[in-house]
Design a protein around this motif. Sequence first.
Motif, mmCIF file in Angstrom:
data_model
loop_
_atom_site.group_PDB
_atom_site.id
_atom_site.type_symbol
_atom_site.label_atom_id
_atom_site.label_comp_id
_atom_site.label_asym_id
_atom_site.label_seq_id
_atom_site.Cartn_x
_atom_site.Cartn_y
_atom_site.Cartn_z
ATOM 1 N N GLY A 1 0.814 -1.202 0.000
ATOM 2 C CA GLY A 1 0.000 0.000 0.000
ATOM 3 C C GLY A 1 0.850 1.255 0.000
ATOM 4 O O GLY A 1 0.530 2.244 -0.658
ATOM 5 N N ARG A 2 1.964 1.202 0.725
ATOM 6 C CA ARG A 2 2.825 2.388 0.817
ATOM 7 C C ARG A 2 3.626 2.617 -0.455
ATOM 8 O O ARG A 2 4.162 3.713 -0.648
ATOM 9 N N LEU A 3 3.739 1.612 -1.300
ATOM 10 C CA LEU A 3 4.337 1.878 -2.606
ATOM 11 C C LEU A 3 3.525 2.932 -3.345
ATOM 12 O O LEU A 3 4.071 3.804 -4.022
ATOM 13 N N GLY A 4 2.203 2.832 -3.200
ATOM 14 C CA GLY A 4 1.358 3.877 -3.762
ATOM 15 C C GLY A 4 1.581 5.205 -3.071
ATOM 16 O O GLY A 4 1.495 6.262 -3.696
ATOM 17 N N GLY A 5 1.891 5.141 -1.771
ATOM 18 C CA GLY A 5 2.165 6.352 -1.018
ATOM 19 C C GLY A 5 3.432 7.056 -1.449
ATOM 20 O O GLY A 5 3.613 8.252 -1.176
ATOM 21 N N VAL A 6 4.341 6.337 -2.095
ATOM 22 C CA VAL A 6 5.548 6.973 -2.642
ATOM 23 C C VAL A 6 5.208 7.744 -3.912
ATOM 24 O O VAL A 6 5.645 8.880 -4.112
ATOM 25 N N LEU A 7 4.402 7.134 -4.763
ATOM 26 C CA LEU A 7 4.084 7.761 -6.043
ATOM 27 C C LEU A 7 3.128 8.934 -5.885
ATOM 28 O O LEU A 7 3.212 9.917 -6.625
ATOM 29 N N GLY A 8 2.208 8.840 -4.898
ATOM 30 C CA GLY A 8 1.184 9.855 -4.755
ATOM 31 C C GLY A 8 1.711 11.277 -4.617
ATOM 32 O O GLY A 8 1.326 12.156 -5.404
ATOM 33 N N PRO A 9 2.575 11.555 -3.630
ATOM 34 C CA PRO A 9 3.071 12.930 -3.479
ATOM 35 C C PRO A 9 3.866 13.416 -4.687
ATOM 36 O O PRO A 9 3.826 14.607 -5.017
ATOM 37 N N ILE A 10 4.585 12.503 -5.335
ATOM 38 C CA ILE A 10 5.361 12.912 -6.516
ATOM 39 C C ILE A 10 4.423 13.298 -7.658
ATOM 40 O O ILE A 10 4.593 14.337 -8.303
ATOM 41 N N ILE A 11 3.406 12.445 -7.911
ATOM 42 C CA ILE A 11 2.429 12.755 -8.956
ATOM 43 C C ILE A 11 1.684 14.046 -8.614
ATOM 44 O O ILE A 11 1.485 14.923 -9.463
ATOM 45 N N GLY A 12 1.272 14.153 -7.337
ATOM 46 C CA GLY A 12 0.572 15.362 -6.922
ATOM 47 C C GLY A 12 1.424 16.611 -7.064
ATOM 48 O O GLY A 12 0.944 17.660 -7.497
ATOM 49 N N GLY A 13 2.715 16.500 -6.700
ATOM 50 C CA GLY A 13 3.613 17.649 -6.813
ATOM 51 C C GLY A 13 3.850 18.075 -8.251
ATOM 52 O O GLY A 13 3.843 19.268 -8.575
ATOM 53 N N LEU A 14 4.035 17.082 -9.128
ATOM 54 C CA LEU A 14 4.226 17.397 -10.553
ATOM 55 C C LEU A 14 2.969 18.035 -11.140
ATOM 56 O O LEU A 14 3.046 18.991 -11.921
ATOM 57 N N ALA A 15 1.790 17.486 -10.772
ATOM 58 C CA ALA A 15 0.526 18.051 -11.261
ATOM 59 C C ALA A 15 0.336 19.468 -10.735
ATOM 60 O O ALA A 15 -0.125 20.362 -11.462
ATOM 61 N N TRP A 16 0.703 19.680 -9.476
ATOM 62 C CA TRP A 16 0.586 21.013 -8.859
ATOM 63 C C TRP A 16 1.418 22.034 -9.630
ATOM 64 O O TRP A 16 0.944 23.124 -9.944
ATOM 65 N N ASP A 17 2.674 21.677 -9.934
ATOM 66 C CA ASP A 17 3.567 22.608 -10.620
ATOM 67 C C ASP A 17 3.160 22.847 -12.073
ATOM 68 O O ASP A 17 3.337 23.942 -12.606
ATOM 69 N N LYS A 18 2.588 21.812 -12.723
ATOM 70 C CA LYS A 18 2.336 21.892 -14.167
ATOM 71 C C LYS A 18 0.916 22.338 -14.510
ATOM 72 O O LYS A 18 0.696 23.106 -15.458
ATOM 73 N N PHE A 19 -0.074 21.872 -13.726
ATOM 74 C CA PHE A 19 -1.473 22.103 -14.109
ATOM 75 C C PHE A 19 -2.248 22.984 -13.134
ATOM 76 O O PHE A 19 -3.420 23.271 -13.363
ATOM 77 N N GLY A 20 -1.655 23.356 -12.008
ATOM 78 C CA GLY A 20 -2.345 24.259 -11.096
ATOM 79 C C GLY A 20 -2.697 23.619 -9.767
ATOM 80 O O GLY A 20 -2.560 22.414 -9.567
ATOM 81 N N THR A 21 -3.180 24.437 -8.855
ATOM 82 C CA THR A 21 -3.351 24.011 -7.473
ATOM 83 C C THR A 21 -4.513 23.041 -7.258
ATOM 84 O O THR A 21 -4.563 22.355 -6.237
ATOM 85 N N GLN A 22 -5.473 22.983 -8.188
ATOM 86 C CA GLN A 22 -6.602 22.076 -8.021
ATOM 87 C C GLN A 22 -6.340 20.676 -8.594
ATOM 88 O O GLN A 22 -7.067 19.735 -8.281
ATOM 89 N N SER A 23 -5.313 20.552 -9.404
ATOM 90 C CA SER A 23 -5.111 19.316 -10.153
ATOM 91 C C SER A 23 -4.908 18.067 -9.287
ATOM 92 O O SER A 23 -5.478 17.004 -9.607
ATOM 93 N N PRO A 24 -4.140 18.105 -8.164
ATOM 94 C CA PRO A 24 -4.022 16.884 -7.362
ATOM 95 C C PRO A 24 -5.371 16.402 -6.817
ATOM 96 O O PRO A 24 -5.616 15.192 -6.716
ATOM 97 N N PHE A 25 -6.255 17.336 -6.515
ATOM 98 C CA PHE A 25 -7.556 16.980 -5.945
ATOM 99 C C PHE A 25 -8.508 16.438 -7.016
ATOM 100 O O PHE A 25 -9.294 15.531 -6.755
ATOM 101 N N ILE A 26 -8.427 16.982 -8.207
ATOM 102 C CA ILE A 26 -9.267 16.487 -9.310
ATOM 103 C C ILE A 26 -8.883 15.052 -9.666
ATOM 104 O O ILE A 26 -9.744 14.179 -9.859
ATOM 105 N N ILE A 27 -7.584 14.793 -9.741
ATOM 106 C CA ILE A 27 -7.124 13.418 -10.013
ATOM 107 C C ILE A 27 -7.593 12.491 -8.897
ATOM 108 O O ILE A 27 -8.046 11.362 -9.140
ATOM 109 N N SER A 28 -7.522 12.967 -7.647
ATOM 110 C CA SER A 28 -7.923 12.163 -6.498
ATOM 111 C C SER A 28 -9.387 11.754 -6.566
ATOM 112 O O SER A 28 -9.760 10.631 -6.199
ATOM 113 N N ILE A 29 -10.259 12.638 -7.049
ATOM 114 C CA ILE A 29 -11.682 12.331 -7.158
ATOM 115 C C ILE A 29 -11.908 11.139 -8.076
ATOM 116 O O ILE A 29 -12.648 10.187 -7.747
ATOM 117 N N PHE A 30 -11.267 11.139 -9.238
ATOM 118 C CA PHE A 30 -11.472 10.050 -10.195
ATOM 119 C C PHE A 30 -10.888 8.730 -9.688
ATOM 120 O O PHE A 30 -11.469 7.658 -9.899
#
Length: 449
Positions: A393-422
């Motif tokens: 489960g924590r393997l996913g926890g490694v990827l999550g912040p990295i994906i969220g951080g990249l989305a934050w920098d590239k697509f804006g502050t709402q993007s990590p939350f939008i991905i999380s909904i889906f």
Amino acid sequence: MAKLTENSNSFSEKVTPDFNSMIKILFWNSMGFFFFNFMVPYVTGQLMDASGTQLGFMFSAFTIGAIISTPLVGYFTDRSSKKNLVLFGSIGRGISYIWMYITILFRSLIGFTGSMLFLGMSVGVFWPPFNALVSEKSNKENRSTAFGKSYGKMGIGNLVGACIGVPIFVVIDNFFPGLEFIQYSPLLLYAISNFYAGIYFSKNVDEDLTYDRFLNSEVESLPQQNMEKLSNNEEDVKEFLKSEPSKEPFFKNMPKGLAFGLLLMILGMFFANMNESMAYPFLQAYLTANIQDNATIIMLIYFPSGILTLIISPKIGELCDKINLPLGVALSSFLGALTTFFLIRTDSEILFSLLLIIDSTLATAGGLILQNVMSRVNKTNRGKLFGLQGWLGRLGGVLGPIIGGLAWDKFGTQSPFIISIFVELALIPIFILTLKTLEPVMEEKISKK
């Protein structure tokens, strides 16, 4: 020692006599949780000026540490002293708090990331044996309640620790800025509380006293005529005690249904942890960028969700023990996704705080259901199962912040939350199929609700 009665409904009679002493460790362990969860994004984002990507990697360090330690601990949980493992994990947490305090004073992002790595390793040592003990010392029919009681102790510890640490932080931040050695001094107090917690646990818990053994000794002490009057639940446990658990290696010759169910569970945990860690590290940064940038007000917005949900966890656990588990996990996931949608649509501090409470409550309910299921799969291999669950489960926890951080920098502050909904909506069919698959092949079965 509580005696069994014909219609006993008391929770104290559904656990071992030392259960309440055992979960007290979480009061002392969790005193720094709220302060820590608020402090980490604040220190790295404001004090150390980390980017979104750096923040993501820093949070991933914690998870990587847990990944390093969890597999070995899961194996040793079933083969060595659980008390000693919990003790080592608690002491490790205390050391990591001292490490954090020092790196904050020197404003070292690398050193702070190292402390997060060590904290993750200590957490990985702590939880598999502790979860196994909670399972062993509680009745299968009340397992979610038992885990909820544990969370409740965490909530009270959180509240007490916050009442100590938050005023110190707020006063220094607003009236004496720059006195960081005082502002972050609560970390040292939390380190001491973790040291005490481990010692208290080691002295007051009998790891050889399981609920099965406790119940068996109580049943044997009753007169023959009273044995016939036991409630159905106690009779079920009594019957189960007549058969010895399988001594075969758990992962050898595993039934296909069980293997498929566990595979689904692991897959679900992977994406659930990735999803949670994708959005959570950026909640505070989102608040700062879009709603409120005052550190004190942000802390007040966070405070209710971080404390209240844990305090009411025993009631949440009782509810989870009474509902249909597939329905429960489906509702918690769907409503969680809906709450996240409204979270990024509001600009009100009060509404944001209320939505955080709802989201945290739903996440707790889903977590209690999944812990309940995992604890009943196989009695003699709980350590391995909790360790495997935590590790993958924590393997996913490694990827999550990295994906969220990249989305934050590239697509804006709402993007990590939008991905999380889906992602959360996609998890609903996975967890429903998991529960339906595991239900008929679990070693500890419970009555239909």
